[in-house]
Every structure is written in structure tokens, then in C-alpha cells.
Design an enzyme around this catalytic site. Structure first.
Site, mmCIF file in Angstrom:
data_model
loop_
_atom_site.group_PDB
_atom_site.id
_atom_site.type_symbol
_atom_site.label_atom_id
_atom_site.label_comp_id
_atom_site.label_asym_id
_atom_site.label_seq_id
_atom_site.Cartn_x
_atom_site.Cartn_y
_atom_site.Cartn_z
ATOM 1 N N PRO A 16 0.857 -1.196 0.000
ATOM 2 C CA PRO A 16 0.000 0.000 0.000
ATOM 3 C C PRO A 16 0.888 1.239 0.000
ATOM 4 O O PRO A 16 1.848 1.334 0.761
ATOM 5 C CB PRO A 16 -0.775 -0.128 1.314
ATOM 6 C CG PRO A 16 0.138 -0.926 2.209
ATOM 7 C CD PRO A 16 0.869 -1.873 1.310
ATOM 8 N N MET A 17 0.579 2.209 -0.866
ATOM 9 C CA MET A 17 1.330 3.463 -0.916
ATOM 10 C C MET A 17 0.344 4.609 -1.054
ATOM 11 O O MET A 17 -0.409 4.677 -2.029
ATOM 12 C CB MET A 17 2.329 3.453 -2.085
ATOM 13 C CG MET A 17 3.479 2.472 -1.916
ATOM 14 S SD MET A 17 4.582 2.411 -3.346
ATOM 15 C CE MET A 17 3.631 1.331 -4.442
ATOM 16 N N ALA A 18 0.343 5.485 -0.057
ATOM 17 C CA ALA A 18 -0.605 6.597 -0.046
ATOM 18 C C ALA A 18 -0.428 7.473 -1.276
ATOM 19 O O ALA A 18 0.689 7.855 -1.629
ATOM 20 C CB ALA A 18 -0.411 7.424 1.225
ATOM 21 N N GLN A 70 -6.416 -1.327 4.079
ATOM 22 C CA GLN A 70 -5.512 -0.928 5.159
ATOM 23 C C GLN A 70 -6.049 0.278 5.913
ATOM 24 O O GLN A 70 -6.428 1.285 5.317
ATOM 25 C CB GLN A 70 -4.112 -0.607 4.640
ATOM 26 C CG GLN A 70 -3.121 -0.406 5.787
ATOM 27 C CD GLN A 70 -1.742 0.022 5.341
ATOM 28 O OE1 GLN A 70 -1.559 1.159 4.923
ATOM 29 N NE2 GLN A 70 -0.767 -0.875 5.429
ATOM 30 N N CYS A 101 3.922 3.280 8.954
ATOM 31 C CA CYS A 101 4.081 4.545 8.233
ATOM 32 C C CYS A 101 4.964 5.498 9.028
ATOM 33 O O CYS A 101 4.693 5.782 10.198
ATOM 34 C CB CYS A 101 2.722 5.194 7.975
ATOM 35 S SG CYS A 101 2.861 6.767 7.078
ATOM 36 N N LYS A 140 1.287 -4.479 9.275
ATOM 37 C CA LYS A 140 2.522 -4.064 8.610
ATOM 38 C C LYS A 140 3.295 -3.156 9.566
ATOM 39 O O LYS A 140 2.748 -2.168 10.061
ATOM 40 C CB LYS A 140 2.224 -3.342 7.297
ATOM 41 C CG LYS A 140 3.472 -3.047 6.457
ATOM 42 C CD LYS A 140 3.094 -2.470 5.092
ATOM 43 C CE LYS A 140 4.306 -2.389 4.175
ATOM 44 N NZ LYS A 140 5.305 -1.392 4.610
ATOM 45 N N ASN A 201 9.578 -6.985 3.091
ATOM 46 C CA ASN A 201 9.430 -5.718 2.379
ATOM 47 C C ASN A 201 10.700 -4.872 2.549
ATOM 48 O O ASN A 201 11.246 -4.787 3.646
ATOM 49 C CB ASN A 201 8.212 -4.969 2.943
ATOM 50 C CG ASN A 201 7.967 -3.616 2.303
ATOM 51 O OD1 ASN A 201 7.694 -2.648 3.003
ATOM 52 N ND2 ASN A 201 8.055 -3.522 0.994
ATOM 53 N N GLY A 202 11.151 -4.307 1.436
ATOM 54 C CA GLY A 202 12.293 -3.404 1.499
ATOM 55 C C GLY A 202 13.367 -3.727 0.489
ATOM 56 O O GLY A 202 13.896 -4.838 0.480
ATOM 57 N N GLY A 225 6.965 -2.214 -3.188
ATOM 58 C CA GLY A 225 6.416 -0.874 -3.154
ATOM 59 C C GLY A 225 6.955 -0.038 -4.296
ATOM 60 O O GLY A 225 6.480 -0.113 -5.424
#
Length: 323
Positions: A16-18, A70, A101, A140, A201-202, A225
């Protein structure tokens, strides 16, 4: 991979990316191999207050299943109520809680990664949400708040005990934001102490990174992401690499530009032309990354206001690239 009673057909997940992972982009990524997509994060408090814009962020594309919605917040009762609303509004298969976040406007209010500084409250949030909804709950989070307070292993154990069906771990601290290098060793340490699925993730920028992070961490899945920005093919290419050992090339540049145009068309149909064209300015430029000789088009893309302007510009970009 199994998350509670939800089966994923693959190991590649879109993060998820705002402001980025809207319904149009998620749809494109699903078409190119993402086994799970997650909505942009939404405020549980905004949902409970009846904010008119927030539910729109939760709308899923046709046949977008399995998918997660989310939510973020730090008040257990509000998070529980927000989770129920998010589930009802979206029809999602999973509720994901954002505890990672790093944005100041989120963390400074006690939400997102700030919850890593208060595991007791985080546990109450997870327990409340898990009791409130009839779908699996995932969490997350990050390596820790900073290098002096790395607590992802203990936090993961807490999340599992509190009722999380799976966890996604970003290998950076909140202090790092998105800089430096993700610590895959920390993700591996988490995987070794929990029995629920772990999503790594990363620093997954190319398909080969997905294979390496799975091998290094032993994680069950990979969350991509920034590596997917302008490159939804990273999912299907990583899937092929994992299954066959051979990574197919990116599609021809002309096809990539056509996909960018289609994404903006989908966005315009979903949220209106004006908003879609404002957001197209960065999305289309992301599709140009790695392609030389197109710098002159970036400013023209940033001036787009209508769909009818995008079509001739896309053809001009393809010609300039020799397509």
C-alpha cells in the site's frame, strides 16, 4: 500461501502506498501478477466520523480478490469500528493495520510506526480489530523506531499472540524513513520466531531482488512498493523467475507506454478526468524511468490537463524512443 482462510495464488504482493496505489494502479498490477493488493491507507477515525471522501479510497476493482483494506489509527475502539466499516464498504478479504508509516503527520499523532513504541497499545489495537471483523487481520510494521530501539522480533511475537493472521515487515526503522538499506537480517529473525506467514518488504527493485529476499529471509511472500512504480511487470517477471529460474525481459517500450495510458484511462473513469490527469503527471513519468533520451518530455507530461492531450504525447514519446 495461506492467510487465515484466504489463499494467495502467488508470493508477490503490492505494497500500500498513499496517493499511489489507487484502484487503477492496483488493477494493472493484478493483471501483471500481483497475488494480493492493498488499498491506500485510510483513517479509521475518518471512517467512523462519516468522512465522505475516505470510503472511495477503499473501492476495489472488479474481481480484485483477494485484496486487503488498510486502516490506521491508535485507539482500539475506533480501529475496531473503522475496520468493520472498511470491511463493509470495500468487501475486502483482509483487514491490514498500518503500524509502519513513518510520515510525521501520521507518527506524531500516535499512529503508524509510533505504535512500535507502545507494543501494549498495539496489542490492544490488533485484538480489537481481530474481534470486530470476520476476515483475517494482518499487520505491517518496521524494524523498529530507530537503531536504539529495534524491536521487530518482539513486536512480531506480540502481533501473532494478539490475533494477527500474517505480518509484513519493512526492514528499515522509522528514523530511516525510506533511506539507507533495508535490513533483511531483521526480517529473517522475525521469520524464525513466528508461525504465521511473514511478508518481506524493502529494497525489492527488480525481480532478482524478490528471489534474493525470499532466500535470505525465508519469508513466505514479498511485498513490492517503489519497485512497482512504472513497472507493474515486476510481479509477473518475479513470478517467472521463482517458478522457472528464468526472468523474462520487460515488454517493448511501446507496450509499456500503452499500459501507462490505459492506467490513466482507468483512473479517469474511476475518479474523474481532472484528478486523474493531475496524478498522471507522476505516474506517466515513472513509466519513462530507465529510458534514455526522453528528458524533454517530462515537463510536458507535468503540464497535462486532459486525456485528449495524453494520446498524441504518448505517440510522440514512442516515436522519439524509436518504437
Amino acid at each position: 500461501m495461506q492467510i487465515g482462510n484466504v489463499t494467495l495464488a502467488g508470493r508477490m504482493v503490492l505494497a500500500p502506498m498513499a496517493g499511489v496505489t489507487d484502484r487503477a494502479f492496483r488493477q494493472i498490477c493484478r493483471e501483471h501478477g500481483a497475488a494480493l493488493t492493498v488499498t491506500e491507507m485510510v483513517s479509521a477515525k475518518a471512517l467512523t466520523y462519516g468522512d465522505k471522501k475516505t470510503p472511495g479510497l477503499l473501492a476495489l476493482a472488479q474481481d480484485e480478490h483477494p485484496a486487503a483494506a488498510q486502516i490506521f489509527g491508535h485507539e482500539p475502539e475506533t480501529m475496531a469500528e473503522g475496520a468493520k466499516i472498511a470491511r463493509a464498504v470495500s468487501g475486502c478479504d483482509i483487514i491490514d493495520i498500518n503500524m509502519g508509516c513513518p510520515a510525521p503527520k501520521i507518527a506524531n499523532n500516535g499512529d503508524g510506526s509510533a505504535l512500535m513504541r507502545d507494543p501494549t497499545l498495539a496489542a490492544r489495537v490488533i485484538e480489537a480489530v481481530a474481534r470486530a471483523v470476520d476476515v483475517p487481520v494482518t499487520v505491517k510494521f518496521r524494524k523498529g523506531w530507530d537503531e536504539k530501539s529495534v524491536n521487530c522480533v518482539a513486536f512480531a511475537c506480540m502481533a501473532e499472540q494478539a490475533g494477527a493472521a500474517a505480518i509484513a515487515v519493512h526492514g528499515r526503522t522509522r528514523a530511516q524513513q525510506y533511506s539507507g538499506t533495508a535490513d533483511w537480517d531483521a526480517i529473517r529473525a522475525v521469520k524464525q520466531v513466528v508461525s504465521i506467514p511473514v511478508i518481506a518488504n524493502g529494497d525489492v527493485a527488480v525481480p532478482e531482488d524478490a528471489v534474493r529476499i525470499l532466500e535470505h529471509t525465508g519469508a513466505d511472500a514479498v511485498m513490492v512498493g517503489r519497485g512497482a512504480l512504472g513497472d507493474p511487470w515486476i510481479f509477473e517477471r518475479a513470478n517467472a523467475l521463482l517458478e522457472t529460474g528464468v526472468c523474462p525481459p520487460l515488454p517493448p517500450f511501446a507496450e509499456r507506454i500503452d499500459t501507462a495510458v490505459r492506467q490513466i484511462e482507468l483512473a479517469a473513469a474511476q475518479k474523474g478526468e481532472r484528478v486523474a490527469m493531475l496524478e498522471a503527471r507522476r505516474h506517466v513519468n515513472w513509466y519513462l524511468k530507465g529510458q534514455s533520451g526522453l528528458k524533454a518530455f517530462k515537463m510536458r507530461i507535468c503540464a497535462l490537463e486532459r486525456l485528449e492531450q495524453l494520446y498524441p504525447l504518448a505517440e510522440e514519446i514512442k516515436r522519439a524512443a524509436g518504437c
